[in-house]
Structure formats: C-alpha cells, structure tokens
Design a protein around this motif. Structure first.
Motif, PDB file in Angstrom:
ATOM      1  N   UNK A 140       1.086  -1.154  -0.168  1.00 10.25           N
ATOM      2  CA  UNK A 140       0.307  -0.291  -0.103  1.00 10.25           C
ATOM      3  C   UNK A 140       1.203   1.249  -0.003  1.00 10.25           C
ATOM      4  N   UNK A 141       1.411   1.227  -0.982  1.00 11.47           N
ATOM      5  CA  UNK A 141       2.871   2.408  -0.890  1.00 11.47           C
ATOM      6  C   UNK A 141       2.389   3.226  -2.244  1.00 11.47           C
ATOM      7  N   UNK A 142       2.126   4.849  -2.087  1.00 11.73           N
ATOM      8  CA  UNK A 142       1.394   5.443  -3.212  1.00 11.73           C
ATOM      9  C   UNK A 142       2.505   5.239  -4.461  1.00 11.73           C
ATOM     10  N   UNK A 143       2.180   5.123  -5.802  1.00 11.57           N
ATOM     11  CA  UNK A 143       2.883   5.523  -6.493  1.00 11.57           C
ATOM     12  C   UNK A 143       3.346   6.536  -6.872  1.00 11.57           C
ATOM     13  N   UNK A 144       2.786   7.561  -6.804  1.00 11.88           N
ATOM     14  CA  UNK A 144       3.692   8.835  -6.928  1.00 11.88           C
ATOM     15  C   UNK A 144       4.384   9.189  -6.339  1.00 11.88           C
ATOM     16  N   UNK A 145       4.466   8.926  -4.843  1.00  4.44           N
ATOM     17  CA  UNK A 145       5.385   9.505  -4.570  1.00  4.44           C
ATOM     18  C   UNK A 145       6.712   8.054  -4.066  1.00  4.44           C
TER      19      UNK A 145
ATOM     20  N   UNK B 292       9.218  10.475   0.608  1.00  3.80           N
ATOM     21  CA  UNK B 292       7.684  10.816   1.338  1.00  3.80           C
ATOM     22  C   UNK B 292       7.154  10.164   0.910  1.00  3.80           C
TER      23      UNK B 292
ATOM     24  N   UNK C 299       4.570  10.601   5.108  1.00  6.14           N
ATOM     25  CA  UNK C 299       4.175  11.095   4.615  1.00  6.14           C
ATOM     26  C   UNK C 299       2.387  11.167   5.227  1.00  6.14           C
TER      27      UNK C 299
ATOM     28  N   UNK D  82      10.728   5.985  -7.053  1.00  6.56           N
ATOM     29  CA  UNK D  82       9.547   5.268  -7.401  1.00  6.56           C
ATOM     30  C   UNK D  82       8.920   3.561  -6.363  1.00  6.56           C
TER      31      UNK D  82
ATOM     32  N   UNK E 162       7.316   1.474  -7.840  1.00  8.16           N
ATOM     33  CA  UNK E 162       7.436   0.102  -9.184  1.00  8.16           C
ATOM     34  C   UNK E 162       9.302   0.514  -9.874  1.00  8.16           C
TER      35      UNK E 162
END
Lengths: 700, 253
Positions: B98-103, B107, B111, B143, B145
């Motif tokens: 559950x990491x945010x791909x955009x950060x 970051x 968060x 990132x 990914x």
C-alpha cells in the motif's frame, strides 16, 4: 451448463465490463453527435442561401479543422486509455493461452458493438440536440425564418470521420497487442499515465508559445515591425503561427506541470501541504497533460467563436446609426434617379408624411492613392468622394475653410480619423467605372507614384496633396452604401477653386433626409415606385433589399435608395445569423470540453477510489481526503479557464482592435468570459458531490 | 496497567444478505498485549485473523465487545478522530505494501508526518534515520514501481514507524515476499521490537515468520484455541508452531 464457446466468453466479457463500456460508448456517441451537429451547420442549405453565411462560411470552415482534430485526438485518447486500462485483463487471457489473434478477434467484436451503439446513439443525440439548438438559438436571436435543415452530407461527414478515426484506433490496438509482450500489456494499466518530463523542450515551447502569440497579435493589429517581418507572405504565415501556437501550448502545459512541482519543492512546507495533489499531477502526467490541453483548447475555441460572434453583433448594433445618419438617402447621377428635391418631398407628403431635415450633398467619384513616407505607394480601398468645401459646409452646417493646396479627409468610421497621416495623397478623378478599373489594374501591377501619375495620362485630372497639408476628421456625413453593409467612405473635402476646375466630371447628388412624421415603410415603397418610373424600369428593379456584392456602382441596380429601417433590419439579421453560427460552434466546443472533463472524471474515479481506500488506511481524515480530491477537481476545471481563456481573450482583443469601440466590445467579451467561469464554477460544485460519492467518500 | 492493547469479548457477526445465516467471524475473543510485546496471530483461512486486525486498526467495526488501545476505546472515537488516532498511534504494514505510486519512497515514509504538518526539517531527520535503520537510504528518491518487493515492504515498515506509534499492526507482511526478503523483514521487525521497544501485532499463516514472535495466539472459528510463549531459540519455537498447526489441521479433519 451451457457450452463454453469463444462467443460465450466474449459475451461474458462484454457484460462484465458493462460500466466501462457504457462510458466508452457514451463518449464515442458524443463525438458522433458533435460531428453531426457541426455538419448540420456546415451543410445547411437554408443558411447557405443567406448572404450572412458567405461571410461566416470561412470561419465555419476553419472550425472544421478544429472539430475533426478534436474527434481524432479524443477518440484515440479514449481508445488508448480504454485498451491500456484493460491491460491486466488482456494479460490474463494471453497467459491462459488465448492467442493474440483470438484477442484481436474479441476486440474487433467488441468494437462492432461499440461502433453500432455509438453511431446509433450519436446520430439520435445529434438530431435531437441540433433541433434543440436551432430552436433555442433561433428564439434567442429572434430569427424569424425556420433554418433547421439536415442534408445527407451531414450523415456522411459525421459517420465518415468517426468510422475512419475508430478504424485507425482499432489498427493501433491490434498493433499494440501483437507487438508487446504479455508483461508489457499487463503493466500498461499502472504505467499508462506516466511519461518522461522534458524540461528543456518544455522551456523552449513556453518561449515559442509566448513569441508566437505576440507575433499573431501584432500581425493582426497591424504592428509595423511584425508586418515587415512577415512581409508579403503574411496571409500564408499567420495560419502557420496559429499551428505553432497550438503545438507549443501542448508542450508548454507539460512543462508547466513539471515546473510547478519543481518550484514548489523549493518550499518544503508548502510542498508538504500539497504533496498529494502535486505528486499525483506529475505522476499521472500524460493523462493530465492531454485532458488539460484538450479542455483548454476547446474552451479557447468556444470563447473565441462566441466572443467573435458577440463582438460582431454588438459592433453592428452599436455603430449602425453612425453609418446611417439619415432615415433615407437617394443618389442621383446622370439619368439614374433623376428626380428633384421637390418631387421627393411631394411623394412623401402625398403618402401622408412630413419631411424633417433635408439636405443635398454634391460629390464626384474618385479613387485615392497614398504615397506612404518611407514606404510604398498604395490604393486606398475605401469609397472615395470629392466634395467642395462650400457643399460640405452647406450639408453639415459647418464653416470649414480649406486652402487650394490643402486636403481634409472626412471619415465616416469613428476612430479612423485618429490614424496618423504619414502619406501624400494622389486622387484620380474620372467616372466610377474607369477609376475602378484603373485601381484594380494598379492592385495587380503596383508601381511607384511617379510611374503611376505618368500612366494616368493627361485626360484624367489628378489631384495631389502633401502630407503636411492633409488633415483628417470624423463626421457621419452620408448613409453608407448598401452593397457591403457599412463600408466606410471618405469625403475628400477640397477648396472651391480646385473643385470648380472639375466641372467636366460627372457630378452626383445625394439627397439625405429624415421623416418628421408618417409611415416610413409606405413612403419608402412609394419612393421606390416613383424612382422606378423615373428610371423607366419595372418592378424587377430593386426587387430585393439584400446587399448585392460586386454590383457596379454606376448602375441603377446599385443606386437603390437607402432606407435606414430596412438596412437596420438586414444588418441585424446578417449579424444575427453570424452570431447564431458562431454561438453554435461555441456551444459545440463547450459541449466537447464538457465531455472530455466528464471522461476524465469517470476514469479518474476508478483510480481515485483505490487511492482513497489506501489513504484512509494510512489514516487520512475525511476532510483531508476531500480537500485532496477538491484540489484535483479544481485544477481540472479551472486551469483550462486560464490556459485556454487568456490566449482566447488576447486574440479577441487583437480582432476587435480595429474599432474605437474595442473597449466596449472587450467588456462584452469579458462578460462572456465571466459567464464561462461562473458556469464552470456551478458545474464544478454540482459534479464535486458526484465525484466524492463516486470515489466512496460519501457513501457511508 | 501497562497493557497497550486490551480486547474484551470481541464479537463480529457477518450476514451476507438479509435473512442469510449469520457467520461468527469473531466469537467473544479477549486478550491483552503489554508494551514491547511481539505477538503473532495464526490460524487457518477463514478463522477470523484479518477481521480481528481490521477491527483492531479501526478499519472495520465490531458487533460487540471492546478494543482499548493505549487506554483509548477505539469504538467510541468519531470517524475523523479515529483516522487521526490511526495515523498517529497505529502503524500498519500491509501484505500488498500500500505505497502510493506517485510518491518517492522517502515521501511515502514521510506521508503521515506531512499530513500532521510536522516541520520539514524534523521530518527529514526522522525519515533519514528510519531509512538508515531499514537500509533503504540509498534508494530514497526512487518510486515504488522501481524497487523490489522487499524494499517496498521495508518502506512500508518505515512508514508504519515514522509516527512512533503505540502499536504496529502487520498483516501478512511476508505474504508477497521471497524467503530472503521475508527473513530480512522479520529481522527488522524483531530489531524494531527489541531496540525501539515497539509493540507489534502480526497476522500471518507463515510459520517461519511467526517464529520471530514472542507469543502466538492461535485462532480457530473465531475463538482463541491456543496460546504459546516463546522460550529459548527460534528453531525450537518454529517446530512447536508447526506441531500446533498440524494438530489444528488434524482437528479440522
């Protein structure tokens, strides 16, 4: 259990993806509908017969590029997105052993369903919406005639363009599936939004964008430096500049998104506060970039067309009485309209009217040429009359005195008198037909002043005035001629002694008069009848009040008496039609921008839904989730208002720059812009809730 | 009392649809965990492990019973208060990261602090320290990914710890990892537990991962069936776990 066949799986698949299919079919039907509605305007044979459309048709044709481009970009954008977002699904099929051929067959079958659905819904919506638009706009603009008309060409255009684009799309999809490995196809869903940032390209594009905007602006407003720069090829170069503006804006938007993030990261406190929206902006760079660009472009086009139509309309309304200062005008020349003032007055009184102000203006036809200081020798396109100072004074009640070597140019278009006089004037005095032929020959083969004067020869009088001896003023001294609505005219007011030397030339007289009381229409009809008799003509002369383009000005046909109320009606109808066409295009572009926004919201909803679940797990409060989603939406809705709106306003500013009423017209355009922003705001507020609910924020 | 987590008679009843037969996912479960404990929760599929964790972390609500974390009954918290409580007092490590791909990774870790408007300098030093601890300092700017599953899970663990929470919940943290990454992450959790005295509650069905815990609670059919305490080395504990699991499986048959 039913038999598992290929068709069975395809059907299952269609049903499973129903929601996604529906929104895909919806946007595609919309494209068909937009094309259809555009076609209903382009191929409207009733409108085409109207003179107004001759002027508007150029602009409508230009809009075709924009609309077809929009269709191509939007259909491919949604198509690519549709395929890529299903990468995982395709990946599973391929992994399970479906061949790419099977997969393509499945997609082709799906496409057939989509195309059929889109075409049917699109045409239906197009028919319905266009009927509605014609009805509504016709009512708003007070058009009396029924102008709704659908040609078979409309169907051909909308279906042709749509099917062509869709086929190309299908081709792309099959190439995509055939070329890529299973892993790449599967990953497409997570990488579909990403693209590299190119700061250098972006920076250059921004500069190019600003420079080309300036070039276009200066080119239109007649900036000397730029016009010299563009030179003779101006008309070919300006469209090129427009294309450069469009392309550079695309890359500039991309760099803007990047620059915003880069600048913000310099201020950690600010960056942190907005980290979610900033990172999501640059992460889903591609989809943002494309939709922001499309919406901005469409808003710009919509604003431009509507604003242009509106300013044309307002300009006519505002200036009509300046161009038509008297209720009636009758021009007499030689045997045409050979009637005396007393006879005119008799006709009026015989029909129950009383004459108000009545004036006679004597003038001689001429052509004006300008020898611009440090520039070229040119022909002035305006209608040019020679009037003696005493005739002018008598007509206008002034006491102007012009010396024999002086020239007073009286303009009937407000604002033209302010233009600097940086030229010597050469005037040829001869019958209209000869003067016009000479001017046309000159336009084909320009020459310098000396050679021109030589070429005129001794038989035709030439008057020459130096720049320093020339002055200019504004006065509504004549009703503008009817062949082109409100063409501007100049009176070259000269000294009586010079004028008397032109006695061999044809002298014309215009009777300009007002009605103190009486039925204007009846009196006008009586005047026409009387003059037909004078001209030995039957009722076929002046049968139509419509403007006649290209009628020779020395014929009775051209010298139809001018009746202000009639001209007013015609002018307002023409500009009303123009406003209708432009408003129609504007609304079309506005609708298109709405559907791009809608599609973006729909696709974002799924992504944001997952994101919201994740953010909630991390511990975001409802308020924080909302504020994040709100900024996301606000950017989508309001950035295009700036990115598209401001360039459109600048271009509109350039296009109304010709008149002294530019400020007044710009105010109306700004009003329109404010209306756009307000409507946009309302839409934003109403869709926000739907969006919140869609991502699962309000369901609990 | 030094109980970090206290669970009393926790019950969760599911009903798939109106009139359907009710399913008791949790049936009157009670236990407590004190500060610095490292508890594993094991049990067969459908035994109620994940339901328990979801209720503990406030993602799901219970039908009856009470959950008290750090003296705070979470059922009594309003929605937004609960979100803040979760953010500040609970760390969560998920099976799917559950990491945010955009950060970037950094970051992502920062968060929760960023959301709490902590000063950037403070965030920096805190995050840098954690990234050192988890050995991911050199990929801070990457990132999600771009990095491997193991690196993602370390990032998630660092994020769970960044607010210095009262308790860390881990939901199958090794579920998506290869054995090397799994033992790495378990080493880290152990170190977290020992060096930082974090209280950890981990749901797993992986006996190897469970062997790192100090205590294991076995759940079956929504009830606690057995509890064991680690005494001695990990290998012996691992064998013990396998033994219990096979007994439980035998019971089921």
């Amino acid at each position: 259990m039913s038999v598992m066949t290929f068709r069975h799986i395809v059907n299952k698949n269609l049903r499973y993806n129903f929601r996604r299919f529906i929104s895909y079919v919806f946007v595609n039907s919309f494209v068909v509908a937009v094309l259809f509605m555009y076609g209903s305007l382009l191929f409207n044979e009733i409108l085409a017969q109207d003179d107004a459309m001759k002027i508007a048709s150029d602009y409508i044709a230009i809009a075709a590029y924009a609309i077809i481009l929009f269709s191509i970009v939007f259909v491919s954008y949604t198509g690519v997105y549709f395929v890529k977002s299903r990468g995982k699904e395709f990946g599973v099929y391929l992994t399970l052993g479906m061949t790419t051929r099977d997969l393509i067959r499945m997609i082709v079958f799906e496409s057939l369903v989509i195309v059929t659905g889109s075409v049917l819904c699109g045409i239906a919506a197009g028919l319905l919406l266009s009927k509605l638009f014609y009805l509504l706009l016709g009512r708003v603009l007070n058009l009396s005639t029924d102008i709704y008309f659908i040609s078979y060409k409309t169907f051909v255009l909308s279906l042709g363009v749509f099917l062509f684009v869709f086929l190309c799309n299908l081709l792309f999809t099959s190439v995509f599936i055939r070329r890529l490995s299973i892993v790449q196809i599967t990953k497409a869903a997570t990488t579909k939004g990403q693209s590299k940032s190119r700061p250098v390209l972006g920076g250059i594009s921004t500069v190019v964008f600003i420079v080309s905007m300036w070039l276009f602006y200066a080119g239109i407003t007649g900036d000397k430096f730029v016009n010299n720069l563009l030179g003779q090829n101006k008309s070919a170069l300006l469209p090129l500049v427009v294309i450069v503006i469009l392309v550079s804006l695309y890359f500039a938007i991309a760099s803007c998104i990047d620059a915003v993030r880069a600048v913000c990261s310099r201020f950690p406190a600010f960056y942190n506060r907005h980290i979610l929206i900033l990172s999501s902006l640059s992460h889903r760079f591609f989809t943002y970039k494309v939709s922001l660009y499309m919406v901005s472009m469409l808003i710009a086009l919509s604003l431009f067309f509507m604003g242009f139509g509106l300013s044309l309309y307002s300009y006519t309304k505002k200036t009509i009485s300046e161009f038509e200062p008297y209720d009636y005008m009758i021009e007499t020349t030689g045997s045409i309209n050979a009637i005396s003032p007393d006879e005119v007055k008799q006709v009026i009184e015989a029909n129950g009217g009383t004459v108000g102000a009545f004036s006679e203006l004597e003038y001689i036809w001429s052509e004006s040429y300008r020898d611009i200081a440090g520039g070229s020798f040119t022909h002035d396109y305006k209608g040019s009359l020679i009037v003696s100072e005493s005739n002018y004074n008598k007509h206008m009640g002034t006491s102007i005195d012009v010396a024999p070597d002086e020239l007073l140019i009286v303009q009937n278009m407000k604002g033209d008198e302010a233009a600097a006089i940086d030229y010597d004037t050469t005037i040829t005095v001869e019958p209209w037909r000869e003067g016009d032929a000479r001017a046309q020959a000159f336009s084909r083969h320009p020459m310098n002043k000396d050679r021109f004067v030589q070429s005129v020869g001794g038989g035709t009088p030439i008057l020459q005035y130096e720049q320093a001896k020339t002055s200019s003023m504004y006065a509504a001294f004549i009703n503008s001629y009817g062949d082109v609505e409100f063409a501007s005219v100049i009176a070259n007011v000269i000294d009586d002694s010079v004028y008397s030397k032109l006695e061999d030339q044809i002298h014309n007289t215009a009777y300009l008069f007002n009605l103190a009381s009486g039925d204007g229409d009846q009196i006008y009809a009586a005047l026409l009848d009387t003059l037909r008799k004078v001209n030995h003509a039957d009722n076929s002369l002046w049968a139509s009040a419509e403007s006649k383009f290209g009628t020779p000005k020395d014929t009775a046909e051209f010298l139809r008496p001018i009746y202000k109320a009639e001209r007013y009606e015609i002018a307002m109808r023409i500009s009303g039609f123009m406003l209708f066409s432009f408003a129609f295009l504007g609304v079309l572009f506005l609708l298109a921008s709405l559907v791009v926004l809608y599609y973006k919201l729909m696709t974002d909803m799924d992504e944001e839904k997952e994101r919201m679940i994740l953010l909630k797990k991390i511990g975001l409060t409802m308020a924080e989730c909302k504020s994040y989603l709100q900024s996301h939406l606000a950017i989508l809705f309001f950035a295009p208002m700036l990115i598209g709106g401001i360039p459109a306003l600048i271009l509109l500013h350039a296009s109304v720059g010709f008149t002294v009423y530019a400020g007044y017209l710009m105010l109306q355009v700004l009003g329109l812009y404010v209306l756009f922003v307000v409507m946009n705001g309302l839409l934003y507020v109403s869709l926000r809730k739907k969006f919140f609910r869609g991502v699962g924020l309000l369901s609990e | 009392m030094d109980d970090m987590i206290q669970i009393d008679n926790l019950t969760k009843v599911y009903r798939a649809f109106k009139g359907a037969k009710e399913v008791r996912a949790l049936d009157q479960i009670s236990f407590a965990a004190s500060r610095g404990e490292f508890i594993g929760i094991m049990g067969p599929s459908g035994s109620g492990k994940t339901t328990l964790l979801n209720i503990l972390s406030g993602v799901d609500t219970s039908t009856s019973g009470e959950v008290i974390i750090e003296g705070q009954s979470i059922a009594r918290l309003k929605k937004d208060k609960l979100a803040l409580f979760r953010r500040q007092r609970i760390g969560y490590i998920f099976q799917d990261f559950n990491l945010l791909d955009s950060l970037t990774l950094k970051e992502n870790i920062a968060l929760p602090l960023i959301l709490d408007h902590v000063a950037p300098q403070q965030i920096n030093s805190r995050v840098d320290e954690l990234m050192q601890f988890f050995g991911i300092a050199d990929i801070a700017g990457k990132y999600p990914y771009h990095v491997s599953g193991g690196q993602k899970q370390r990032t998630a663990a660092a994020r769970a710890l960044v607010t210095e929470p009262a308790v860390v919940f881990a939901d199958e943290p090794t579920g998506n990892l290869d054995s090397k990454s799994a033992s790495d992450i378990m080493d880290m959790l152990t170190e977290m537990n020992e060096r930082k005295n974090s209280t950890i509650l981990m749901v797993t069905h992986d006996a190897f991962a469970a062997s790192y815990c100090k205590r294991i609670i076995f759940i079956k059919d929504g009830q606690i069936s057995v509890q064991i305490q680690r005494a001695g080395d990990r290998k012996a504990f691992f064998d013990k776990i396998l033994e219990i699991l096979s007994v439980m499986r035998g019971d089921a048959q």
